[in-house]
Scaffold this active site. Structure first.
Site, PDB file in Angstrom:
ATOM      1  N   LYS A 148       0.880  -1.189   0.000  1.00  0.00           N
ATOM      2  CA  LYS A 148       0.000   0.000   0.000  1.00  0.00           C
ATOM      3  C   LYS A 148       0.908   1.226   0.000  1.00  0.00           C
ATOM      4  CE  LYS A 148      -1.870   3.035   1.963  1.00  0.00           C
ATOM      5  NZ  LYS A 148      -1.689   4.468   1.595  1.00  0.00           N
TER       6      LYS A 148
ATOM      7  N   GLU B   8      10.462  15.847  15.357  1.00  0.00           N
ATOM      8  CA  GLU B   8      10.862  15.596  13.973  1.00  0.00           C
ATOM      9  C   GLU B   8      10.130  16.589  13.070  1.00  0.00           C
ATOM     10  OE1 GLU B   8       9.605  11.979  11.957  1.00  0.00           O
ATOM     11  OE2 GLU B   8      11.639  11.756  11.174  1.00  0.00           O
TER      12      GLU B   8
ATOM     13  N   GLU C  31       9.284   1.626  11.372  1.00  0.00           N
ATOM     14  CA  GLU C  31      10.382   2.587  11.233  1.00  0.00           C
ATOM     15  C   GLU C  31       9.732   3.961  11.180  1.00  0.00           C
ATOM     16  OE1 GLU C  31      12.298   5.278  10.076  1.00  0.00           O
ATOM     17  OE2 GLU C  31      12.753   4.350   8.132  1.00  0.00           O
TER      18      GLU C  31
ATOM     19  N   CYS D 211      13.847   9.916   6.955  1.00  0.00           N
ATOM     20  CA  CYS D 211      13.734   9.389   8.333  1.00  0.00           C
ATOM     21  C   CYS D 211      15.048   9.561   9.061  1.00  0.00           C
ATOM     22  CB  CYS D 211      13.375   7.907   8.300  1.00  0.00           C
ATOM     23  SG  CYS D 211      11.924   7.556   7.318  1.00  0.00           S
TER      24      CYS D 211
HETATM   25  P1  ADP Z   1       3.166  11.132   6.796  1.00  0.00           P
HETATM   26  O1  ADP Z   1       2.614  11.866   7.977  1.00  0.00           O
HETATM   27  O2  ADP Z   1       4.625  11.292   6.666  1.00  0.00           O
HETATM   28  O3  ADP Z   1       2.395  11.310   5.541  1.00  0.00           O
HETATM   29  P2  ADP Z   1       1.882   8.680   7.505  1.00  0.00           P
HETATM   30  O4  ADP Z   1       2.338   7.901   8.671  1.00  0.00           O
HETATM   31  O5  ADP Z   1       0.604   9.429   7.621  1.00  0.00           O
HETATM   32  O6  ADP Z   1       3.110   9.602   7.147  1.00  0.00           O
HETATM   33  O7  ADP Z   1       1.781   7.788   6.213  1.00  0.00           O
HETATM   34  C1  ADP Z   1       2.654   6.711   5.913  1.00  0.00           C
HETATM   35  C2  ADP Z   1       1.854   5.601   5.261  1.00  0.00           C
HETATM   36  O8  ADP Z   1       0.873   5.153   6.205  1.00  0.00           O
HETATM   37  C3  ADP Z   1       1.069   6.031   4.029  1.00  0.00           C
HETATM   38  O9  ADP Z   1       1.054   4.972   3.090  1.00  0.00           O
HETATM   39  C4  ADP Z   1      -0.324   6.257   4.570  1.00  0.00           C
HETATM   40  O10 ADP Z   1      -1.337   6.104   3.605  1.00  0.00           O
HETATM   41  C5  ADP Z   1      -0.407   5.158   5.608  1.00  0.00           C
HETATM   42  N1  ADP Z   1      -1.421   5.388   6.656  1.00  0.00           N
HETATM   43  C6  ADP Z   1      -1.880   6.568   7.142  1.00  0.00           C
HETATM   44  N2  ADP Z   1      -2.840   6.376   8.068  1.00  0.00           N
HETATM   45  C7  ADP Z   1      -3.007   5.037   8.185  1.00  0.00           C
HETATM   46  C8  ADP Z   1      -3.852   4.182   8.967  1.00  0.00           C
HETATM   47  N3  ADP Z   1      -4.740   4.682   9.808  1.00  0.00           N
HETATM   48  N4  ADP Z   1      -3.721   2.846   8.832  1.00  0.00           N
HETATM   49  C9  ADP Z   1      -2.821   2.315   7.985  1.00  0.00           C
HETATM   50  N5  ADP Z   1      -2.009   3.063   7.195  1.00  0.00           N
HETATM   51  C10 ADP Z   1      -2.084   4.401   7.288  1.00  0.00           C
END
Ligand code: ADP
Length: 484
Positions: free
Chosen positions: A180, A386, A255, A289
């Site tokens: 995903k 961060e 991570e 990261c």
């Molecule tokens: P950022 O804040 O850097 O965009 P995220 O942690 O929100 O990082 O996103 C990293 C990945 O996690 C993306 O692929 C995002 O779609 C996914 N993601 C965000 N929210 C969820 C969730 N509730 N469950 C699973 N995956 C998620």
């Protein structure tokens, strides 16, 4: 928009070896961060699509893919790596357009992706169990087996590198993957899916379902047919994923970023250190990261180091990804707002230097001028949180104990480095610094596909990259045979 020359459409998902529209038929706009326009529409995958992808992965495990020998898996990965290299320019352009990173940095990511394939190709048939001396009449041995279906939820900052390290290791060990990618940047994940398919990866061994985190991501985390989850992203989502995965007691590798320090002692070789001090903070516009966002300097050389870094900052230029400057835009307007919010929190601080956004950069682009803050207190927000943007803070310290206290004084622990000509001090610091990777008289060691990577504290747990990742993507079975 077609991902030429692959001829696939980004509003589709790759499930069971076929490109299919999400069941909802819905799409999401993909932002071009260099100018704020919409690049294309991508698939808005949901729970039904994720379910189909997990089933396809399960079917692959029961079929040809599940029966493939380690050597055959390795050969396939080698072919994938070769095809990646043959598409270097296309992949680099897609990544540059999508993430906003300068073309040469995107090109380096393609090379890294191919190298991950090469590394895991070579390691697939080198992973083995052990025999264990035991009681009279027994032979005991261990088997390293794949988890089964692995979920890979990846972020937008280094899509290709993170696919390489996580999907590469998972396929090498015989898992079937559901990937995903992030809604902000998923074009190279789609292209990679097609490249793997063309290289001969059996249907369903790798499925790619783009979509929103709260929809496709959540559905993947909740799915009881998933046996392992690898996540790279924010601390908040990482915690959520660990909680949700615990419902099915599914192991997770997290991570989650860091606040990584470089410690510059009085005897450091500043000429050698300077490029690393700055580049580790501004590469990929600081959206890394393992970015080094804190520079700790012995007070006796503080003014000199700050002036030298400021000199470099004054020459930094940010502009469109395709202009291939020092920095591109941030990945989105949203990310720009977050980073500018942090910079505003430094209004009480000394701005030691700023780079420039070039004249003519499109007004709709997500540009932030790289910013260096001097004399920052270790407990200041900018020295603790961060930022994920091109912002670094410089902090003076008095002696080794003080440096260690500041370096270890955040909730993170991903990477750290130490610059000194005193070998004993370097070895001591390597032990004292709280981080998953410590670099002595360098930072990052060129990315290091071979080097286990991961953190402690809020930076997460589990290790990816290197041979070590193969242990994380397998489960250990102990066989005790009684033969008298
Ligand atoms: P950022 O804040 O850097 O965009 P995220 O942690 O929100 O990082 O996103 C990293 C990945 O996690 C993306 O692929 C995002 O779609 C996914 N993601 C965000 N929210 C969820 C969730 N509730 N469950 C699973 N995956 C998620």
């Amino acid at each position: 928009m077609h991902l030429s020359p692959l001829g696939i459409s980004p509003d589709k998902c790759l499930i069971a070896g076929r490109w299919v529209a999400p069941v909802s038929g819905e799409t999401l706009p993909l932002e071009n961060p260099s100018d704020g326009t919409t690049l294309c529409e991508i698939a808005r995958g949901g729970a039904t699509d994720i379910n189909a992808a997990v089933q396809a992965a399960e079917t692959a495990l029961q079929g040809e893919w599940g029966r493939a020998t380690a050597a055959e898996r390795g050969r396939l990965l080698a072919r994938i790596g070769q095809l990646v290299l043959e598409h270097t320019e296309m992949l680099a352009e897609l990544e540059a357009l999508d993430v906003g990173k300068p073309l040469k940095q995107a090109r380096a990511d393609v090379i890294a992706l191919a190298r991950y394939m090469e590394f895991y190709a070579g390691s697939a048939d080198k992973l083995h169990g052990q025999t264990i001396p035991y009681m009279e009449g027994y032979t005991v041995y261990t088997l390293r087996e794949p988890h089964g279906v692995t979920g890979h939820i990846i972020p937008w900052n280094y899509p290709m590198q993170i696919i390489g390290r996580s999907v590469g290791a998972a396929l090498a060990t015989g898992n079937a993957c559901v990937l995903k990618p992030a809604e902000e940047a998923c074009l190279t994940a789609l292209a990679f899916g097609e490249i793997a398919r063309r290289a001969g990866l059996p249907d369903g061994a790798l499925n790619v379902v783009p979509g929103l985190g709260a929809e496709a991501g959540a559905a993947l985390t909740e799915h009881e047919g998933v046996h392992h989850i690898s996540f790279t992203g924010s601390v908040g989502v990482g915690k959520l994923i660990q909680r949700v995965a615990s419902e099915h007691v599914v192991p997770v590798t997290l991570e989650l970023g860091g606040k990584s320090p470089q410690v510059v002692f009085a005897d450091a070789d500043l000429d050698a250190a300077l490029p690393f001090l700055v580049n580790a903070g501004i590469q990929n516009a600081g959206q890394t990261c393992s970015a080094s966002s804190r520079i700790l300097v012995h007070r006796s050389r503080y003014d000199e180091v700050l002036a030298a870094m400021a000199g470099r900052y004054s020459g930094l230029r940010a502009g469109p990804a395709m202009s291939d400057l020092d920095l591109g835009p941030l990945v989105s307007q949203r990310q720009k707002d977050i980073v500018e919010g942090f910079i505003a929190k430094g209004s009480d601080l000394e701005v030691a230097a700023q780079g420039q956004v070039v004249d003519g950069a499109p007004r709709g682009g997500a540009y932030v001028a790289p910013t260096l803050f001097g004399a920052v207190a270790p407990d200041h927000t900018l020295a603790q949180d961060e930022i994920f943007g091109p912002v670094q803070v410089v902090i003076p310290f008095d002696d080794e104990d003080h440096a260690v206290a500041i370096a270890n004084g955040t909730k993170f622990g991903l990477v750290a480095s130490c610059w000194t000509k005193d070998g004993a001090r370097a070895m001591r610091m390597a032990k004292r610094l709280r981080a998953g990777q410590v670099f002595l008289n360098n930072y990052g060691a060129g990315g290091g596909v071979e080097l286990p990577f991961g953190g402690t504290g809020l930076s997460g747990h589990g290790r990816e990259k290197g041979f070590e990742a193969l242990y994380g993507f397998t489960t250990l079975k102990t066989v005790a045979a009684f033969h008298g």
